[in-house]
Design a protein around this motif. Structure first.
Motif, PDB file in Angstrom:
ATOM      1  N   GLY A  65      43.796  48.845  75.180  1.00  0.00           N
ATOM      2  CA  GLY A  65      43.123  48.113  76.237  1.00  0.00           C
ATOM      3  C   GLY A  65      41.717  47.696  75.857  1.00  0.00           C
ATOM      4  O   GLY A  65      41.285  46.568  76.135  1.00  0.00           O
ATOM      5  N   THR A  66      40.985  48.598  75.214  1.00  0.00           N
ATOM      6  CA  THR A  66      39.616  48.298  74.785  1.00  0.00           C
ATOM      7  C   THR A  66      39.599  47.203  73.725  1.00  0.00           C
ATOM      8  O   THR A  66      38.780  46.277  73.784  1.00  0.00           O
ATOM      9  CB  THR A  66      38.947  49.568  74.238  1.00  0.00           C
ATOM     10  N   LEU A  67      40.500  47.288  72.756  1.00  0.00           N
ATOM     11  CA  LEU A  67      40.574  46.270  71.709  1.00  0.00           C
ATOM     12  C   LEU A  67      40.928  44.902  72.293  1.00  0.00           C
ATOM     13  O   LEU A  67      40.383  43.878  71.875  1.00  0.00           O
ATOM     14  CB  LEU A  67      41.596  46.678  70.648  1.00  0.00           C
ATOM     15  N   LEU A  68      41.817  44.880  73.272  1.00  0.00           N
ATOM     16  CA  LEU A  68      42.171  43.611  73.920  1.00  0.00           C
ATOM     17  C   LEU A  68      41.003  43.053  74.708  1.00  0.00           C
ATOM     18  O   LEU A  68      40.759  41.841  74.720  1.00  0.00           O
ATOM     19  CB  LEU A  68      43.373  43.819  74.846  1.00  0.00           C
ATOM     20  N   GLU A  69      40.274  43.926  75.374  1.00  0.00           N
ATOM     21  CA  GLU A  69      39.097  43.496  76.135  1.00  0.00           C
ATOM     22  C   GLU A  69      38.062  42.869  75.208  1.00  0.00           C
ATOM     23  O   GLU A  69      37.430  41.869  75.549  1.00  0.00           O
ATOM     24  CB  GLU A  69      38.494  44.698  76.859  1.00  0.00           C
ATOM     25  N   ALA A 175      46.957  51.402  67.377  1.00  0.00           N
ATOM     26  CA  ALA A 175      46.348  50.612  68.450  1.00  0.00           C
ATOM     27  C   ALA A 175      45.939  49.228  67.957  1.00  0.00           C
ATOM     28  O   ALA A 175      46.118  48.229  68.662  1.00  0.00           O
ATOM     29  CB  ALA A 175      45.141  51.357  69.028  1.00  0.00           C
ATOM     30  N   LYS A 176      45.402  49.153  66.742  1.00  0.00           N
ATOM     31  CA  LYS A 176      45.004  47.854  66.182  1.00  0.00           C
ATOM     32  C   LYS A 176      46.216  46.944  66.003  1.00  0.00           C
ATOM     33  O   LYS A 176      46.160  45.742  66.306  1.00  0.00           O
ATOM     34  CB  LYS A 176      44.292  48.064  64.845  1.00  0.00           C
ATOM     35  N   THR A 177      47.313  47.503  65.507  1.00  0.00           N
ATOM     36  CA  THR A 177      48.521  46.709  65.310  1.00  0.00           C
ATOM     37  C   THR A 177      49.051  46.185  66.644  1.00  0.00           C
ATOM     38  O   THR A 177      49.411  45.010  66.773  1.00  0.00           O
ATOM     39  CB  THR A 177      49.612  47.547  64.614  1.00  0.00           C
ATOM     40  N   ILE A 178      49.090  47.062  67.661  1.00  0.00           N
ATOM     41  CA  ILE A 178      49.587  46.649  68.977  1.00  0.00           C
ATOM     42  C   ILE A 178      48.688  45.587  69.593  1.00  0.00           C
ATOM     43  O   ILE A 178      49.159  44.561  70.100  1.00  0.00           O
ATOM     44  CB  ILE A 178      49.710  47.867  69.908  1.00  0.00           C
ATOM     45  N   ALA A 179      47.370  45.819  69.555  1.00  0.00           N
ATOM     46  CA  ALA A 179      46.426  44.860  70.136  1.00  0.00           C
ATOM     47  C   ALA A 179      46.506  43.508  69.425  1.00  0.00           C
ATOM     48  O   ALA A 179      46.472  42.453  70.071  1.00  0.00           O
ATOM     49  CB  ALA A 179      45.008  45.411  70.082  1.00  0.00           C
ATOM     50  N   ASN A 180      46.611  43.531  68.107  1.00  0.00           N
ATOM     51  CA  ASN A 180      46.719  42.276  67.359  1.00  0.00           C
ATOM     52  C   ASN A 180      48.013  41.544  67.703  1.00  0.00           C
ATOM     53  O   ASN A 180      48.032  40.315  67.813  1.00  0.00           O
ATOM     54  CB  ASN A 180      46.655  42.546  65.853  1.00  0.00           C
ATOM     55  N   GLY A 181      49.102  42.305  67.875  1.00  0.00           N
ATOM     56  CA  GLY A 181      50.369  41.683  68.251  1.00  0.00           C
ATOM     57  C   GLY A 181      50.293  41.030  69.620  1.00  0.00           C
ATOM     58  O   GLY A 181      50.775  39.919  69.825  1.00  0.00           O
ATOM     59  N   ILE A 182      49.677  41.734  70.574  1.00  0.00           N
ATOM     60  CA  ILE A 182      49.534  41.180  71.925  1.00  0.00           C
ATOM     61  C   ILE A 182      48.636  39.947  71.902  1.00  0.00           C
ATOM     62  O   ILE A 182      48.913  38.937  72.568  1.00  0.00           O
ATOM     63  CB  ILE A 182      48.970  42.246  72.880  1.00  0.00           C
ATOM     64  N   TYR A 183      47.555  40.014  71.136  1.00  0.00           N
ATOM     65  CA  TYR A 183      46.642  38.871  71.055  1.00  0.00           C
ATOM     66  C   TYR A 183      47.351  37.644  70.470  1.00  0.00           C
ATOM     67  O   TYR A 183      47.195  36.524  70.988  1.00  0.00           O
ATOM     68  CB  TYR A 183      45.435  39.232  70.195  1.00  0.00           C
ATOM     69  N   LYS A 184      48.137  37.849  69.426  1.00  0.00           N
ATOM     70  CA  LYS A 184      48.867  36.729  68.832  1.00  0.00           C
ATOM     71  C   LYS A 184      49.883  36.156  69.809  1.00  0.00           C
ATOM     72  O   LYS A 184      50.082  34.936  69.874  1.00  0.00           O
ATOM     73  CB  LYS A 184      49.547  37.181  67.537  1.00  0.00           C
ATOM     74  N   ALA A 185      50.516  37.038  70.585  1.00  0.00           N
ATOM     75  CA  ALA A 185      51.452  36.561  71.606  1.00  0.00           C
ATOM     76  C   ALA A 185      50.716  35.760  72.683  1.00  0.00           C
ATOM     77  O   ALA A 185      51.239  34.774  73.205  1.00  0.00           O
ATOM     78  CB  ALA A 185      52.187  37.741  72.234  1.00  0.00           C
ATOM     79  N   SER A 186      49.490  36.184  73.004  1.00  0.00           N
ATOM     80  CA  SER A 186      48.718  35.492  74.045  1.00  0.00           C
ATOM     81  C   SER A 186      48.350  34.069  73.627  1.00  0.00           C
ATOM     82  O   SER A 186      48.215  33.188  74.468  1.00  0.00           O
ATOM     83  CB  SER A 186      47.445  36.278  74.366  1.00  0.00           C
ATOM     84  N   LEU A 187      48.186  33.850  72.322  1.00  0.00           N
ATOM     85  CA  LEU A 187      47.835  32.517  71.840  1.00  0.00           C
ATOM     86  C   LEU A 187      48.993  31.535  72.004  1.00  0.00           C
ATOM     87  O   LEU A 187      48.782  30.324  72.091  1.00  0.00           O
ATOM     88  CB  LEU A 187      47.421  32.585  70.366  1.00  0.00           C
ATOM     89  N   GLU A 188      50.218  32.066  72.035  1.00  0.00           N
ATOM     90  CA  GLU A 188      51.404  31.224  72.171  1.00  0.00           C
ATOM     91  C   GLU A 188      51.843  31.064  73.626  1.00  0.00           C
ATOM     92  O   GLU A 188      52.599  30.151  73.947  1.00  0.00           O
ATOM     93  CB  GLU A 188      52.559  31.831  71.368  1.00  0.00           C
ATOM     94  N   TYR A 189      51.360  31.969  74.485  1.00  0.00           N
ATOM     95  CA  TYR A 189      51.833  31.968  75.867  1.00  0.00           C
ATOM     96  C   TYR A 189      50.956  31.066  76.720  1.00  0.00           C
ATOM     97  O   TYR A 189      49.733  31.187  76.724  1.00  0.00           O
ATOM     98  CB  TYR A 189      51.808  33.384  76.435  1.00  0.00           C
ATOM     99  N   GLU A 190      51.582  30.173  77.455  1.00  0.00           N
ATOM    100  CA  GLU A 190      50.859  29.243  78.318  1.00  0.00           C
ATOM    101  C   GLU A 190      51.236  29.505  79.763  1.00  0.00           C
ATOM    102  O   GLU A 190      52.388  29.287  80.150  1.00  0.00           O
ATOM    103  CB  GLU A 190      51.179  27.797  77.951  1.00  0.00           C
ATOM    104  N   PRO A 191      50.291  29.972  80.583  1.00  0.00           N
ATOM    105  CA  PRO A 191      50.590  30.150  82.006  1.00  0.00           C
ATOM    106  C   PRO A 191      50.959  28.816  82.631  1.00  0.00           C
ATOM    107  O   PRO A 191      50.531  27.765  82.176  1.00  0.00           O
ATOM    108  CB  PRO A 191      49.270  30.685  82.589  1.00  0.00           C
ATOM    109  N   SER A 192      51.761  28.852  83.673  1.00  0.00           N
ATOM    110  CA  SER A 192      52.175  27.615  84.321  1.00  0.00           C
ATOM    111  C   SER A 192      50.989  26.951  85.017  1.00  0.00           C
ATOM    112  O   SER A 192      50.028  27.618  85.402  1.00  0.00           O
ATOM    113  CB  SER A 192      53.259  27.896  85.358  1.00  0.00           C
ATOM    114  N   PRO A 193      51.019  25.627  85.192  1.00  0.00           N
ATOM    115  CA  PRO A 193      49.946  24.936  85.916  1.00  0.00           C
ATOM    116  C   PRO A 193      49.736  25.487  87.314  1.00  0.00           C
ATOM    117  O   PRO A 193      48.630  25.487  87.827  1.00  0.00           O
ATOM    118  CB  PRO A 193      50.438  23.485  85.949  1.00  0.00           C
TER     119      PRO A 193
END
Length: 213
Positions: A65-69, A175-193
């Motif tokens: 959570g801290t790394l994602l923040e 934790a670094k691996t998980i946070a990096n994976g989530i961050y990379k997923a966030s770059l591809e994910y687009e919330p709906s309008p």
């Protein structure tokens, strides 16, 4: 469209990725993206990072959570950091807060767990809730529509003591691996309008209220 890639070790519907494997964070990102609601969904994505910094083995969640923040990603909502952990004492309260703050959220539970010796260091991701406290015989609410867990040490004997004496070096790297994976997923994910517009209107109302105070 989501396409299943048979790149990962799977067991009982759960993907297992060694944290120190080559491109582990990218593999994790692909699996997360596959399991998330499609981009046309208006459901907010909420990560609940469970654990406490009072136990090295149980600090995996708040470290993630801290790394994602620190990465300041904007696609997902994150609860549970080293500063503001989500743990056994306040878990039910935080889940109620999430339900009140987010309409129909898609929740992803992140937690440390214990397993077999050969599985230590493995990150597991799959559908279904995480069951915090199960390894140390605590009755806590299940969390999430999907889960990400990290096997930080060996189960079977004196689990609480084992968690207390888990190496922080391993937990931090996981934790670094998980946070990096989530961050990379966030770059591809687009919330709906729809969601973006709702958030903009909510922020606008807050600004108006602040200016009138």
């Amino acid at each position: 469209m989501n396409v299943r890639h048979n790149l990962f070790d799977k067991k009982d519907g759960t993907t297992r990725i060694p944290h120190n494997e080559a491109n582990a964070s990218m593999k994790l990102a692909k699996e997360i993206s596959y399991l998330l609601p499609t981009s046309v969904s208006s459901r907010p994505i909420v990560f609940v990072c469970i654990g406490t910094d009072r136990s090295t083995g149980d600090s995996l969640g708040p470290l993630v959570g801290t790394l994602l923040e620190e990465k300041r990603q904007s696609s997902f909502f994150v609860y549970g950091t080293l500063e503001n952990p989500v743990h056994a004492v306040n878990l039910a309260e935080k889940l109620d807060e999430i339900k009140k703050r987010h309409f129909n959220p898609f929740v992803i539970g992140i937690d440390a767990c214990l397993g077999r010796l050969k599985s230590v260091g493995v990150i597991q991701v799959g559908e279904g809730a995480v069951k915090p406290g199960a390894g140390v015989n605590k009755e806590l609410p299940e969390v999430g529509h999907m889960h990400i867990t990290g096997i930080v040490n060996v189960s079977g004997f004196m689990e609480f003591f084992v968690l207390q004496n888990t190496r922080l070096h391993l937990v931090m790297n996981m934790a670094k691996t998980i946070a990096n994976g989530i961050y990379k997923a966030s770059l591809e994910y687009e919330p709906s309008p729809i969601l973006s517009a709702f958030k903009w209107e909510s922020d606008k109302e807050q600004d108006i209220q602040s200016s009138n105070m």
